[in-house]
Design a protein around this motif. Structure first.
Motif, short mmCIF file in Angstrom:
data_model
loop_
_atom_site.label_atom_id
_atom_site.label_comp_id
_atom_site.label_asym_id
_atom_site.label_seq_id
_atom_site.Cartn_x
_atom_site.Cartn_y
_atom_site.Cartn_z
N THR A 94 37.34 88.83 26.45
CA THR A 94 38.71 88.33 26.66
C THR A 94 38.91 87.05 25.86
OG1 THR A 94 38.53 89.15 28.93
CG2 THR A 94 40.34 87.67 28.48
N ALA A 95 40.14 86.83 25.41
CA ALA A 95 40.45 85.57 24.72
C ALA A 95 40.28 84.41 25.72
CB ALA A 95 41.88 85.60 24.19
N ILE A 96 39.86 83.27 25.20
CA ILE A 96 39.54 82.11 26.04
C ILE A 96 40.44 80.93 25.66
CG2 ILE A 96 37.75 80.40 26.59
CD1 ILE A 96 37.04 83.15 27.65
N MET A 97 41.02 80.31 26.68
CA MET A 97 41.77 79.06 26.48
C MET A 97 41.09 77.98 27.31
SD MET A 97 45.82 78.06 27.17
CE MET A 97 46.30 79.74 27.03
N ILE A 147 35.05 75.43 19.02
CA ILE A 147 34.05 76.31 18.42
C ILE A 147 34.01 77.65 19.16
CG2 ILE A 147 31.56 76.60 17.98
CD1 ILE A 147 31.47 73.47 17.82
N VAL A 148 34.22 77.59 20.48
CA VAL A 148 34.11 78.78 21.33
C VAL A 148 35.48 79.34 21.72
CG1 VAL A 148 33.21 79.67 23.51
CG2 VAL A 148 31.98 77.86 22.31
N ALA A 149 36.40 78.44 22.12
CA ALA A 149 37.70 78.87 22.65
C ALA A 149 38.62 79.39 21.55
CB ALA A 149 38.36 77.71 23.38
N ASP A 150 39.53 80.28 21.93
CA ASP A 150 40.52 80.80 20.99
C ASP A 150 41.74 79.89 20.92
OD1 ASP A 150 39.41 83.64 20.38
OD2 ASP A 150 39.24 83.41 22.56
N ASP A 177 45.08 89.03 29.45
CA ASP A 177 44.79 88.97 28.01
C ASP A 177 43.90 87.76 27.70
OD1 ASP A 177 46.64 91.13 27.14
OD2 ASP A 177 48.12 89.80 28.05
N THR A 178 44.10 86.70 28.48
CA THR A 178 43.40 85.43 28.24
C THR A 178 42.93 84.86 29.57
OG1 THR A 178 44.76 84.93 26.30
CG2 THR A 178 43.69 83.06 27.36
N ILE A 179 41.73 84.26 29.57
CA ILE A 179 41.29 83.48 30.73
C ILE A 179 41.34 82.01 30.34
CG2 ILE A 179 39.38 82.94 32.30
CD1 ILE A 179 38.48 85.86 32.06
N GLN A 180 42.06 81.23 31.15
CA GLN A 180 42.17 79.79 30.92
C GLN A 180 41.21 79.05 31.84
OE1 GLN A 180 46.17 78.15 30.88
NE2 GLN A 180 45.46 76.25 31.81
#
Length: 214
Positions: A102-105, A124-127, A80-83
Motif C-alpha cells: 500500500t502507498a504510505i504517507m 526515503i520510504v514514504a510515498d 489506497d494509502t495508509i497514513q
C-alpha cells in the motif's frame, strides 16, 4: 481548473463524505484512533470507503498502530494509502509497505525549520509526506488541533516526493497558505468542522472551492 490536490480528513458520516466527493476532493481520510472525536469503526469505515472507491483516494489514518490492526484495516477497508500520524520509525513504514504493498504517507510535525529535517529520512520510504503543525502542549491528538505554523517554511522544499500542507487551514486562509508555501497539496480536518469532530458539508464545499480556485 486548479491542479491543487485536496484531502478532506476525518470524515465519519455518509452525508459529509458525499459532500466531499461531489465537491471534488482528491483524497478522503478515515481516522482509526479511538482517542479522536473523528474515529470510525471498521464497519463505518467500510461503508464510507465503498462510497469513495474509484472517486477519490482513500486514506486510512493511524497513530502508532500495531501490525495486526493495520492488517485488519488493509483487509476489510482496502485503503489506497495508509497514513502514519504517530512516532513510527521509517523501518516500520518500510515493513508495512513490503507486507501490504500500500502507498504510505507519513505525518511530520512542524513548528520551525529544523523540524523539516526528519522528513528527509521518511521520504526515503514514504510515498508522500504530510507536514502538520506540532500539537500544543498537553494535547491528546497528534493532529487535527486547528494549529498553524509558518507556511513559508515549505517554500521551495524538494523532497523528491509529493508533500502536503496541513494544520490550521480553513476556507478563509487556504488560498493564502498555498500562495505563501508554494505547495500543490493541502489537507484539512478541524477547519471544516462546526463542532470538534463534526464535519460541516457547507464548509467542506467552501474549502474545496477556495483551494481549487487558488
Amino acid at each position: 481548473m486548479s491542479d491543487i490536490k485536496v484531502k478532506i480528513c476525518g470524515l465519519s458520516t455518509e452525508d459529509t463524505m458525499e459532500a466531499a466527493l461531489e465537491a471534488g476532493a482528491d483524497m478522503v481520510g478515515l481516522m482509526f484512533y479511538p482517542k479522536s472525536p473523528r474515529h470510525v469503526s471498521l464497519s463505518q469505515a467500510c461503508r464510507l470507503a465503498d462510497m469513495a472507491r474509484g472517486k477519490a483516494e482513500i486514506v486510512a489514518v493511524t497513530v502508532n498502530m500495531d501490525l495486526d490492526g493495520l492488517s485488519r484495516i488493509k483487509e476489510l477497508v482496502a485503503p489506497d494509502t495508509i497514513q502514519f500520524h504517530g512516532s513510527e520509525a521509517p523501518e516500520s513504514l518500510a515493513a508495512v509497505k513490503v507486507m501490504h504493498g500500500t502507498a504510505i504517507m507519513k505525518a511530520v510535525a512542524v513548528s520551525e525549520a529544523a523540524d523539516l529535517e526528519q522528513a528527509q529520512y521518511y521520504a526515503i520510504v514514504a510515498d508522500r509526506i504530510l507536514f502538520d503543525a506540532k500539537p500544543p502542549a498537553g494535547a491528546d491528538l497528534p493532529g487535527g488541533n486547528g494549529v498553524a505554523y509558518d507556511w513559508a517554511l515549505l517554500k521551495g522544499l524538494d523532497l523528491g516526493k509529493p508533500y502536503m500542507l496541513s494544520g490550521g487551514l480553513d476556507p478563509s486562509n487556504v488560498a493564502e497558505a498555498i500562495r505563501v508555501s508554494g505547495v500543490s497539496e493541502v489537507d484539512v480536518s478541524s477547519g471544516v468542522e462546526r463542532d470538534k469532530g463534526v464535519k460541516d458539508a457547507d464548509l467542506i464545499r467552501a474549502f474545496l472551492a477556495a483551494a481549487k480556485g487558488a
